[in-house]
Scaffold this active site. Structure first.
Site, PDB file in Angstrom:
ATOM      1  N   LYS A 266       5.627  -0.746  14.829  1.00  0.00           N
ATOM      2  CA  LYS A 266       4.787  -1.860  14.387  1.00  0.00           C
ATOM      3  C   LYS A 266       5.613  -2.753  13.479  1.00  0.00           C
ATOM      4  O   LYS A 266       6.370  -2.274  12.636  1.00  0.00           O
ATOM      5  CB  LYS A 266       3.513  -1.369  13.699  1.00  0.00           C
ATOM      6  CG  LYS A 266       3.701  -0.562  12.415  1.00  0.00           C
ATOM      7  CD  LYS A 266       2.348  -0.307  11.741  1.00  0.00           C
ATOM      8  CE  LYS A 266       2.500   0.287  10.361  1.00  0.00           C
ATOM      9  NZ  LYS A 266       1.226   0.393   9.629  1.00  0.00           N
TER      10      LYS A 266
ATOM     11  N   HIS B 275      -3.385  -6.185   1.936  1.00  0.00           N
ATOM     12  CA  HIS B 275      -2.571  -7.233   2.567  1.00  0.00           C
ATOM     13  C   HIS B 275      -3.312  -8.566   2.661  1.00  0.00           C
ATOM     14  O   HIS B 275      -2.733  -9.595   2.987  1.00  0.00           O
ATOM     15  CB  HIS B 275      -2.108  -6.797   3.962  1.00  0.00           C
ATOM     16  CG  HIS B 275      -1.173  -5.620   3.914  1.00  0.00           C
ATOM     17  ND1 HIS B 275      -0.794  -4.929   5.036  1.00  0.00           N
ATOM     18  CD2 HIS B 275      -0.533  -5.022   2.873  1.00  0.00           C
ATOM     19  CE1 HIS B 275       0.041  -3.940   4.685  1.00  0.00           C
ATOM     20  NE2 HIS B 275       0.195  -3.975   3.388  1.00  0.00           N
TER      21      HIS B 275
ATOM     22  N   LYS C 265       9.186   5.197   7.954  1.00  0.00           N
ATOM     23  CA  LYS C 265       9.626   4.033   7.170  1.00  0.00           C
ATOM     24  C   LYS C 265      10.861   4.445   6.385  1.00  0.00           C
ATOM     25  O   LYS C 265      10.798   5.359   5.546  1.00  0.00           O
ATOM     26  CB  LYS C 265       8.543   3.629   6.168  1.00  0.00           C
ATOM     27  CG  LYS C 265       7.294   2.990   6.748  1.00  0.00           C
ATOM     28  CD  LYS C 265       6.215   2.938   5.668  1.00  0.00           C
ATOM     29  CE  LYS C 265       5.037   2.063   6.051  1.00  0.00           C
ATOM     30  NZ  LYS C 265       3.877   2.316   5.129  1.00  0.00           N
TER      31      LYS C 265
ATOM     32  N   ASP D  85      -4.842   0.863  11.236  1.00  0.00           N
ATOM     33  CA  ASP D  85      -4.402   1.533  10.008  1.00  0.00           C
ATOM     34  C   ASP D  85      -5.338   1.135   8.874  1.00  0.00           C
ATOM     35  O   ASP D  85      -5.163   0.090   8.264  1.00  0.00           O
ATOM     36  CB  ASP D  85      -2.959   1.130   9.656  1.00  0.00           C
ATOM     37  CG  ASP D  85      -2.497   1.763   8.345  1.00  0.00           C
ATOM     38  OD1 ASP D  85      -3.224   2.641   7.805  1.00  0.00           O
ATOM     39  OD2 ASP D  85      -1.414   1.387   7.847  1.00  0.00           O
TER      40      ASP D  85
ATOM     41  N   GLN E  98      -6.924  -2.008   6.612  1.00  0.00           N
ATOM     42  CA  GLN E  98      -5.771  -2.886   6.349  1.00  0.00           C
ATOM     43  C   GLN E  98      -5.195  -3.567   7.601  1.00  0.00           C
ATOM     44  O   GLN E  98      -4.803  -4.723   7.545  1.00  0.00           O
ATOM     45  CB  GLN E  98      -4.691  -2.034   5.677  1.00  0.00           C
ATOM     46  CG  GLN E  98      -3.417  -2.738   5.300  1.00  0.00           C
ATOM     47  CD  GLN E  98      -2.460  -1.801   4.578  1.00  0.00           C
ATOM     48  OE1 GLN E  98      -2.619  -1.543   3.395  1.00  0.00           O
ATOM     49  NE2 GLN E  98      -1.481  -1.268   5.289  1.00  0.00           N
ATOM     50  N   GLU E  99      -5.137  -2.814   8.706  1.00  0.00           N
ATOM     51  CA  GLU E  99      -4.422  -3.357   9.871  1.00  0.00           C
ATOM     52  C   GLU E  99      -5.178  -3.102  11.168  1.00  0.00           C
ATOM     53  O   GLU E  99      -5.529  -1.958  11.471  1.00  0.00           O
ATOM     54  CB  GLU E  99      -3.033  -2.707   9.983  1.00  0.00           C
ATOM     55  CG  GLU E  99      -2.194  -2.941   8.735  1.00  0.00           C
ATOM     56  CD  GLU E  99      -0.916  -2.105   8.704  1.00  0.00           C
ATOM     57  OE1 GLU E  99      -0.441  -1.694   9.776  1.00  0.00           O
ATOM     58  OE2 GLU E  99      -0.419  -1.866   7.595  1.00  0.00           O
TER      59      GLU E  99
ATOM     60  N   ASP F 209       0.832   8.350   7.315  1.00  0.00           N
ATOM     61  CA  ASP F 209       1.783   7.439   6.653  1.00  0.00           C
ATOM     62  C   ASP F 209       1.905   7.869   5.186  1.00  0.00           C
ATOM     63  O   ASP F 209       2.834   8.615   4.828  1.00  0.00           O
ATOM     64  CB  ASP F 209       1.273   5.999   6.808  1.00  0.00           C
ATOM     65  CG  ASP F 209       2.049   4.982   5.982  1.00  0.00           C
ATOM     66  OD1 ASP F 209       3.107   5.324   5.437  1.00  0.00           O
ATOM     67  OD2 ASP F 209       1.601   3.819   5.876  1.00  0.00           O
TER      68      ASP F 209
ATOM     69  N   GLU G   8      -3.992   5.408  12.116  1.00  0.00           N
ATOM     70  CA  GLU G   8      -3.017   5.769  11.072  1.00  0.00           C
ATOM     71  C   GLU G   8      -3.739   5.867   9.730  1.00  0.00           C
ATOM     72  O   GLU G   8      -4.604   5.036   9.433  1.00  0.00           O
ATOM     73  CB  GLU G   8      -1.947   4.668  11.032  1.00  0.00           C
ATOM     74  CG  GLU G   8      -0.917   4.834   9.929  1.00  0.00           C
ATOM     75  CD  GLU G   8      -0.013   3.604   9.822  1.00  0.00           C
ATOM     76  OE1 GLU G   8       0.265   2.943  10.841  1.00  0.00           O
ATOM     77  OE2 GLU G   8       0.399   3.296   8.684  1.00  0.00           O
TER      78      GLU G   8
ATOM     79  N   HIS H 124       7.679  -1.380   9.898  1.00  0.00           N
ATOM     80  CA  HIS H 124       8.132  -2.331   8.874  1.00  0.00           C
ATOM     81  C   HIS H 124       7.377  -2.066   7.576  1.00  0.00           C
ATOM     82  O   HIS H 124       6.538  -1.158   7.515  1.00  0.00           O
ATOM     83  CB  HIS H 124       7.839  -3.762   9.367  1.00  0.00           C
ATOM     84  CG  HIS H 124       6.366  -4.048   9.491  1.00  0.00           C
ATOM     85  ND1 HIS H 124       5.811  -5.286   9.396  1.00  0.00           N
ATOM     86  CD2 HIS H 124       5.310  -3.192   9.687  1.00  0.00           C
ATOM     87  CE1 HIS H 124       4.498  -5.220   9.527  1.00  0.00           C
ATOM     88  NE2 HIS H 124       4.178  -3.956   9.711  1.00  0.00           N
ATOM     89  N   ARG H 125       7.595  -2.871   6.533  1.00  0.00           N
ATOM     90  CA  ARG H 125       6.751  -2.867   5.332  1.00  0.00           C
ATOM     91  C   ARG H 125       6.059  -4.225   5.231  1.00  0.00           C
ATOM     92  O   ARG H 125       6.467  -5.198   5.864  1.00  0.00           O
ATOM     93  CB  ARG H 125       7.575  -2.624   4.052  1.00  0.00           C
ATOM     94  CG  ARG H 125       8.305  -1.314   3.951  1.00  0.00           C
ATOM     95  CD  ARG H 125       7.471  -0.081   4.204  1.00  0.00           C
ATOM     96  NE  ARG H 125       6.302   0.110   3.359  1.00  0.00           N
ATOM     97  CZ  ARG H 125       6.152   1.093   2.468  1.00  0.00           C
ATOM     98  NH1 ARG H 125       7.136   1.958   2.280  1.00  0.00           N
ATOM     99  NH2 ARG H 125       5.033   1.236   1.764  1.00  0.00           N
ATOM    100  N   SER H 126       5.026  -4.274   4.399  1.00  0.00           N
ATOM    101  CA  SER H 126       4.336  -5.564   4.263  1.00  0.00           C
ATOM    102  C   SER H 126       5.230  -6.598   3.580  1.00  0.00           C
ATOM    103  O   SER H 126       5.132  -7.793   3.851  1.00  0.00           O
ATOM    104  CB  SER H 126       3.017  -5.386   3.524  1.00  0.00           C
ATOM    105  OG  SER H 126       3.212  -4.687   2.315  1.00  0.00           O
TER     106      SER H 126
ATOM    107  N   SER I  68       0.867  -1.184   0.000  1.00  0.00           N
ATOM    108  CA  SER I  68       0.000   0.000   0.000  1.00  0.00           C
ATOM    109  C   SER I  68       0.902   1.231   0.000  1.00  0.00           C
ATOM    110  O   SER I  68       0.912   2.020   0.927  1.00  0.00           O
ATOM    111  CB  SER I  68      -0.922  -0.009   1.216  1.00  0.00           C
ATOM    112  OG  SER I  68      -0.187   0.037   2.426  1.00  0.00           O
TER     113      SER I  68
ATOM    114  N   GLU J 165       1.116  -9.673   6.714  1.00  0.00           N
ATOM    115  CA  GLU J 165       1.862  -9.309   7.920  1.00  0.00           C
ATOM    116  C   GLU J 165       1.619 -10.290   9.055  1.00  0.00           C
ATOM    117  O   GLU J 165       1.873  -9.981  10.220  1.00  0.00           O
ATOM    118  CB  GLU J 165       1.520  -7.865   8.329  1.00  0.00           C
ATOM    119  CG  GLU J 165       1.948  -6.877   7.240  1.00  0.00           C
ATOM    120  CD  GLU J 165       1.814  -5.420   7.625  1.00  0.00           C
ATOM    121  OE1 GLU J 165       1.221  -5.118   8.679  1.00  0.00           O
ATOM    122  OE2 GLU J 165       2.320  -4.569   6.862  1.00  0.00           O
TER     123      GLU J 165
END
Ligand code: 2PG
Ligand code: MG
Length: 431
Positions: free
Chosen positions: A390, A156, A339, A244, A165-166, A314, A287, A367-369, A43, A207
């Site tokens: 995260k 994801h 990031k 997020d 997403q999260e 983000d 987020e 982190h990244r996915s 994303s 993730e």
């Protein structure tokens, strides 16, 4: 110890999604070698620095990174070999100048970042210091709250689950990082039982969080509340929630499209929706509640919720000092996601964190996915004292690489270590 860089060697390796990414090895005159690997998002924000991909359909469907690898081994090595590995800012500036574009589009942010990280690690090794101490000095002793993404949706989970997403748990009530991670693992397993009892599938997303089919974006919050209680913990007092939605991904033609709920909302209506969720669940952080260029919408969001929870940009800020400064001026949020590969050098990443700190904003390391087992961000989080990060679910090796490194750091610090807890968040936790 001679810290002169004598070699830079890049290699195309694979990330946690099976896509190519860049790994760089840096060799110093004293014989020290260090490696770093670059992560990759799904994303991704449109304002991120450019991740250079070959575009050759016959090689990893166009996703190869052989051009970025060649840039490290060629032009970048030519410029950087001979420099002192401790001169991080000078090295990063030299690469930015060599690239010559505002978004690292010529050499690739993936090429530049691989070198930036490998150089830092080599200098730390040569100084015989752990990376977190090399970067953070003697007062780098605060362990972050791990925000664990235990339920995945959006891109994801390939849109099979929630639009958001999260869905993360924030075990800020623990006494140590070790205990926080233990709570996270217990909640993760309890959530799996809850899902199975309800007949949901328990396959995981990118993730490591579960990716059940749900009929609203509130349902995952309900499921997670049950998981927390089943694990014997108290929602709010022990564990908060962080979400997020990655809303840039479902923003089209000026509206936010919630597929699972079969409706579209404008920014103000989506803020109403968040306000209701925040009132009903122990939220500590939201987020990317709104999209990457919806500055007016973000103003509404911050006016309504900025005094209550941490609002993190983000895709909106992309770890870019200029965009973060605009955010501070226009008062649209109170924290930025951090990031490394959004901006492309360690030096610029540190500048982004410092910009946040000076404004009283939070800096939420991520982190990244698409990840590797490189644990650089674990050390960086402690070094920059950001108090929270995260790194996905407490499951899957590339996610645990970061959390396990934080266990090692906490262990090495011994009685000097302290856990950030509730103070990690910009807004005091209300529960
Ligand atoms: C995000 C990130 C990391 P991606 O949106 O915050 O969780 O996802 O790496 O796919 O951009
Ligand atoms: Mg995000």
């Amino acid at each position: 110890m001679d810290n002169t860089i004598v070699g830079l060697q890049a290699l195309e390796i694979l990330d946690s999604r099976g896509n190519p990414t860049v790994e760089v090895e840096c060799t110093l005159a004293c014989g020290v070698k260090a490696r770093a690997a670059v992560p990759s998002g799904a994303s991704t924000g449109v304002h991120e620095a450019v991740e250079l991909r070959d575009g050759d359909p016959k090689h990893f469907g166009g996703k190869g990174v052989t051009k970025a690898v060649a840039h490290v081994n060629g032009a970048i090595a030519e410029q950087i070999v001979g420099m002192d590995a401790r001169a991080q800012a000078a090295i990063d500036e030299a690469m930015i100048a060599l690239d010559g574009t505002p978004n690292k589009g010529r050499l690739g942010a993936n090429a530049i970042l691989g070198v930036s990280m490998a150089v830092a690690r080599a200098a730390a090794n040569a100084a015989d210091l752990p990376l977190f101490q090399y970067l953070g000095g003697p007062d780098a002793t605060r362990l972050p709250v791990p925000n664990m993404n235990i339920l995945n949706g959006g891109v994801h989970a390939r849109w099979q689950g929630a639009d958001f997403q999260e869905f993360m748990i924030a075990p800020y009530g623990a006494d140590s990082f070790r205990e926080a991670l233990e709570w996270g693992s217990e909640i993760y397993h309890a959530l799996r039982s809850v899902l199975m009892e309800k007949g949901h599938r328990v396959g995981v997303g990118d993730e490591g969080g579960f990716a059940p089919e749900v009929s609203s974006n509130e349902e995952p919050l309900e499921l997670i509340m049950q998981g927390i209680e089943k694990a014997g913990l108290k929602p709010g007092a022990d564990v908060g929630m962080a979400v997020d939605p990655a809303s840039s991904e479902f923003f089209r033609d000026g509206r936010y499209h919630l597929r699972t709920e079969n409706r579209t909302l404008n920014a103000a209506e989506l803020v109403d929706y968040y306000e209701k969720l925040v009132a009903n669940y122990p939220f500590v952080l939201l987020e990317d509640g709104l999209a990457e260029d919806d500055w007016e919408g973000w103003q509404i969001l911050n006016a309504r919720l900025g005094g209550v929870i941490e609002l993190v940009g983000d895709d909106l800020f992309v770890t870019n000092v200029q965009r973060i400064k605009r955010g501070i001026r226009e008062n649209v949020a109170n924290a930025a996601l951090i990031k490394l590969n959004q901006i492309g050098t360690l030096t610029e990443t540190i500048a982004a964190v410092r910009t946040c700190s000076r404004a009283g904003w939070g800096a939420f390391v991520s982190h990244r996915s698409g990840e590797t087992v490189d644990s650089f961000i674990a050390d960086m989080t402690v070094a920059l004292d950001t108090g929270h990060l995260k790194s996905g679910a407490p499951a899957r090796g590339e996610r645990l690489a970061k959390y396990n490194q934080l266990l090692r750091i906490e262990n090495a610090l011994g009685s000097a270590a302290h856990f950030a807890g509730k103070n990690a968040y910009v807004r005091p936790v209300r529960f």
